[in-house]
Design a protein around this motif. Structure first.
Motif, PDB file in Angstrom:
ATOM      1  N   ASP A   1      32.216  41.961  23.448  1.00 21.34           N
ATOM      2  CA  ASP A   1      31.514  42.812  22.481  1.00 21.34           C
ATOM      3  C   ASP A   1      31.451  42.190  21.087  1.00 21.34           C
ATOM      4  OD1 ASP A   1      30.948  44.746  24.329  1.00 21.34           O
ATOM      5  OD2 ASP A   1      32.601  46.075  23.764  1.00 21.34           O
ATOM      6  N   GLN A   2      32.449  41.391  20.743  1.00 20.37           N
ATOM      7  CA  GLN A   2      32.472  40.810  19.400  1.00 20.37           C
ATOM      8  C   GLN A   2      31.226  39.972  19.116  1.00 20.37           C
ATOM      9  OE1 GLN A   2      35.308  37.556  18.755  1.00 20.37           O
ATOM     10  NE2 GLN A   2      35.630  37.414  20.974  1.00 20.37           N
ATOM     11  N   PHE A   3      30.623  39.416  20.172  1.00 19.34           N
ATOM     12  CA  PHE A   3      29.448  38.571  19.984  1.00 19.34           C
ATOM     13  C   PHE A   3      28.175  39.380  19.757  1.00 19.34           C
ATOM     14  CE2 PHE A   3      32.339  35.962  22.685  1.00 19.34           C
ATOM     15  CZ  PHE A   3      32.608  34.981  21.735  1.00 19.34           C
TER      16      PHE A   3
ATOM     17  N   SER B   1      28.322  38.594  13.822  1.00 18.27           N
ATOM     18  CA  SER B   1      28.279  37.483  14.782  1.00 18.27           C
ATOM     19  C   SER B   1      26.851  37.018  15.003  1.00 18.27           C
ATOM     20  CB  SER B   1      28.903  37.904  16.114  1.00 18.27           C
ATOM     21  OG  SER B   1      30.290  38.121  15.975  1.00 18.27           O
ATOM     22  N   VAL B   2      25.926  37.945  15.030  1.00 19.57           N
ATOM     23  CA  VAL B   2      24.522  37.584  15.221  1.00 19.57           C
ATOM     24  C   VAL B   2      23.986  36.860  13.996  1.00 19.57           C
ATOM     25  CG1 VAL B   2      22.198  38.505  15.579  1.00 19.57           C
ATOM     26  CG2 VAL B   2      24.138  39.485  16.832  1.00 19.57           C
ATOM     27  N   ARG B   3      24.410  37.299  12.820  1.00 17.85           N
ATOM     28  CA  ARG B   3      23.913  36.712  11.580  1.00 17.85           C
ATOM     29  C   ARG B   3      24.274  35.226  11.462  1.00 17.85           C
ATOM     30  NH1 ARG B   3      26.036  39.988   8.391  1.00 17.85           N
ATOM     31  NH2 ARG B   3      24.229  41.292   7.879  1.00 17.85           N
ATOM     32  N   THR B   4      25.429  34.828  11.939  1.00 16.97           N
ATOM     33  CA  THR B   4      25.902  33.455  11.745  1.00 16.97           C
ATOM     34  C   THR B   4      24.931  32.414  12.289  1.00 16.97           C
ATOM     35  OG1 THR B   4      28.215  34.153  11.688  1.00 16.97           O
ATOM     36  CG2 THR B   4      27.776  31.843  12.231  1.00 16.97           C
ATOM     37  N   PRO B   5      24.559  32.459  13.571  1.00 17.62           N
ATOM     38  CA  PRO B   5      23.620  31.428  14.063  1.00 17.62           C
ATOM     39  C   PRO B   5      22.226  31.565  13.474  1.00 17.62           C
ATOM     40  CG  PRO B   5      24.028  33.065  15.771  1.00 17.62           C
ATOM     41  CD  PRO B   5      25.000  33.355  14.672  1.00 17.62           C
TER      42      PRO B   5
ATOM     43  N   THR C   1      21.489  32.442  10.383  1.00 19.53           N
ATOM     44  CA  THR C   1      21.556  31.791   9.078  1.00 19.53           C
ATOM     45  C   THR C   1      21.652  30.277   9.225  1.00 19.53           C
ATOM     46  OG1 THR C   1      22.646  33.748   8.145  1.00 19.53           O
ATOM     47  CG2 THR C   1      22.824  31.700   6.899  1.00 19.53           C
ATOM     48  N   GLN C   2      22.432  29.832  10.207  1.00 19.66           N
ATOM     49  CA  GLN C   2      22.565  28.394  10.430  1.00 19.66           C
ATOM     50  C   GLN C   2      21.232  27.739  10.740  1.00 19.66           C
ATOM     51  OE1 GLN C   2      25.505  28.034  13.532  1.00 19.66           O
ATOM     52  NE2 GLN C   2      27.231  27.996  12.100  1.00 19.66           N
ATOM     53  N   ASN C   3      20.395  28.421  11.505  1.00 21.97           N
ATOM     54  CA  ASN C   3      19.072  27.865  11.819  1.00 21.97           C
ATOM     55  C   ASN C   3      18.329  27.478  10.554  1.00 21.97           C
ATOM     56  OD1 ASN C   3      19.208  28.011  14.614  1.00 21.97           O
ATOM     57  ND2 ASN C   3      18.190  30.009  14.732  1.00 21.97           N
ATOM     58  N   PHE C   4      18.346  28.362   9.570  1.00 22.19           N
ATOM     59  CA  PHE C   4      17.583  28.104   8.348  1.00 22.19           C
ATOM     60  C   PHE C   4      18.309  27.129   7.430  1.00 22.19           C
ATOM     61  CE2 PHE C   4      16.155  32.360   9.780  1.00 22.19           C
ATOM     62  CZ  PHE C   4      14.844  32.010  10.056  1.00 22.19           C
ATOM     63  N   ASP C   5      19.628  27.204   7.375  1.00 26.63           N
ATOM     64  CA  ASP C   5      20.376  26.239   6.567  1.00 26.63           C
ATOM     65  C   ASP C   5      20.175  24.820   7.096  1.00 26.63           C
ATOM     66  OD1 ASP C   5      21.355  28.245   4.949  1.00 26.63           O
ATOM     67  OD2 ASP C   5      23.300  28.388   5.971  1.00 26.63           O
ATOM     68  N   GLN C   6      20.196  24.685   8.415  1.00 27.29           N
ATOM     69  CA  GLN C   6      20.136  23.361   9.035  1.00 27.29           C
ATOM     70  C   GLN C   6      18.732  22.790   9.133  1.00 27.29           C
ATOM     71  OE1 GLN C   6      22.199  24.119  12.725  1.00 27.29           O
ATOM     72  NE2 GLN C   6      24.224  24.052  11.773  1.00 27.29           N
ATOM     73  N   THR C   7      17.722  23.605   8.863  1.00 25.38           N
ATOM     74  CA  THR C   7      16.344  23.087   8.895  1.00 25.38           C
ATOM     75  C   THR C   7      15.727  22.999   7.506  1.00 25.38           C
ATOM     76  OG1 THR C   7      15.524  25.345   9.362  1.00 25.38           O
ATOM     77  CG2 THR C   7      15.861  23.867  11.244  1.00 25.38           C
ATOM     78  N   ARG C   8      16.521  23.279   6.487  1.00 26.29           N
ATOM     79  CA  ARG C   8      15.983  23.219   5.118  1.00 26.29           C
ATOM     80  C   ARG C   8      15.455  21.822   4.790  1.00 26.29           C
ATOM     81  NH1 ARG C   8      20.267  24.741   2.556  1.00 26.29           N
ATOM     82  NH2 ARG C   8      19.831  26.976   2.596  1.00 26.29           N
TER      83      ARG C   8
ATOM     84  N   ALA D   1      12.799  31.056  18.980  1.00 25.17           N
ATOM     85  CA  ALA D   1      11.793  30.075  18.573  1.00 25.17           C
ATOM     86  C   ALA D   1      12.340  29.167  17.471  1.00 25.17           C
ATOM     87  CB  ALA D   1      10.524  30.784  18.104  1.00 25.17           C
ATOM     88  N   CYS D   2      13.099  29.743  16.565  1.00 30.40           N
ATOM     89  CA  CYS D   2      13.695  28.941  15.488  1.00 30.40           C
ATOM     90  C   CYS D   2      14.777  27.999  16.023  1.00 30.40           C
ATOM     91  CB  CYS D   2      14.257  29.856  14.400  1.00 30.40           C
ATOM     92  SG  CYS D   2      12.999  30.689  13.410  1.00 30.40           S
ATOM     93  N   VAL D   3      15.482  28.419  17.052  1.00 26.86           N
ATOM     94  CA  VAL D   3      16.458  27.527  17.690  1.00 26.86           C
ATOM     95  C   VAL D   3      15.756  26.296  18.253  1.00 26.86           C
ATOM     96  CG1 VAL D   3      18.024  27.264  19.661  1.00 26.86           C
ATOM     97  CG2 VAL D   3      18.177  29.295  18.219  1.00 26.86           C
ATOM     98  N   ARG D   4      14.676  26.523  19.001  1.00 29.66           N
ATOM     99  CA  ARG D   4      13.945  25.394  19.580  1.00 29.66           C
ATOM    100  C   ARG D   4      13.340  24.519  18.490  1.00 29.66           C
ATOM    101  NH1 ARG D   4      15.285  23.000  23.323  1.00 29.66           N
ATOM    102  NH2 ARG D   4      13.208  22.118  23.625  1.00 29.66           N
ATOM    103  N   ALA D   5      12.836  25.142  17.424  1.00 33.98           N
ATOM    104  CA  ALA D   5      12.274  24.374  16.313  1.00 33.98           C
ATOM    105  C   ALA D   5      13.341  23.481  15.687  1.00 33.98           C
ATOM    106  CB  ALA D   5      11.686  25.322  15.273  1.00 33.98           C
TER     107      ALA D   5
END
Length: 230
Positions: free
Chosen positions: A28-30, A35-39, A41-48, A171-175
């Protein structure tokens, strides 16, 4: 060779898989909004650093703002999904490259075993990956057949409130992945950059308003209403 009937087979398998998948406090913690916000946010931080190469500044900012606003305004919905038992030890990487046809049936393989945080989550997050993949391949009718069959089997119509959010996320993960690959495969850089850009475009298209429609079939029993509707 991908037919609508195959999509029904996949949907039925996944509905059964999700119904029997592991649940509990450790899973349930996931599903919590943090927990959802972390990945996300990472998508956008890592594609800046790819702004101007695989995504425009405007699209990147728009997708980030929409995702963060959704998380902020729908915290109660994420909590309700946890209470409803919709957070499962799932697959985590459900797309067509991780499926094959064997002995007349679809075999789904290669779940994410190395990281439970990437595997466990809302069942809608799981199926959103496949729906996004089908949309990216211009197979919207297949995606609709899959979604309708899954919902009919799982009865999880409440989850539709989260589906677009997770489609954008996937879609952002694949991008992001394709953007990374464009750095490590110089010979194919331009092709991979275009591929990454197409996923960002798909994510943005998901935000566009859609006009609802209603089709009603009527007729006597056995006249083909279900076949026609499908």
């Amino acid at each position: 060779q991908l037919t609508p009937d195959i999509m029904s087979d996949i949907a039925q398998q996944l509905a059964r898989f999700h119904a029997s998948a592991g649940r509990g406090p450790e899973i349930d913690q996931f599903g919590s909004v943090d927990s959802v916000r972390t990945p996300v946010t990472q998508n956008f931080d890592q594609t800046r650093s790819y702004i101007g190469r695989t995504v425009s500044a405007a699209t990147h900012a728009r997708l980030r703002a929409w995702s963060e606003e959704f998380l902020r305004t729908h915290a109660a919905l994420f909590a309700e999904r946890v209470r409803a038992g919709k957070i499962v030890d799932g697959h985590g990487d459900l797309h067509l490259r991780n499926m094959c046809k064997l002995d007349g049936r679809v075999l789904i393989f290669d779940c994410i075993e190395f990281n439970p945080a990437l595997r466990a989550g809302d069942v809608m997050n799981d199926i959103a990956f496949l729906i996004m993949d089908l949309d990216h391949r211009a197979l919207a009718a297949h995606a609709t057949r899959f979604l309708n069959e899954y919902l009919e089997q799982a009865r999880d119509y409440a989850g539709l409130k989260l589906l677009d959010f997770y489609r954008v996320y996937r879609a952002c993960v694949r991008a992001k992945v394709m953007s990374f690959e464009s750095d490590t495969t110089p010979a194919e850089r331009r092709v991979l950059e275009q591929e990454a850009a197409s996923y960002f475009d798909l994510a943005e298209q998901t935000l566009a308003p859609r006009a609802p429609g209603l089709l009603i079939t009527c007729g006597v029993s056995g006249s083909g209403k279900t076949t026609l509707a499908r």
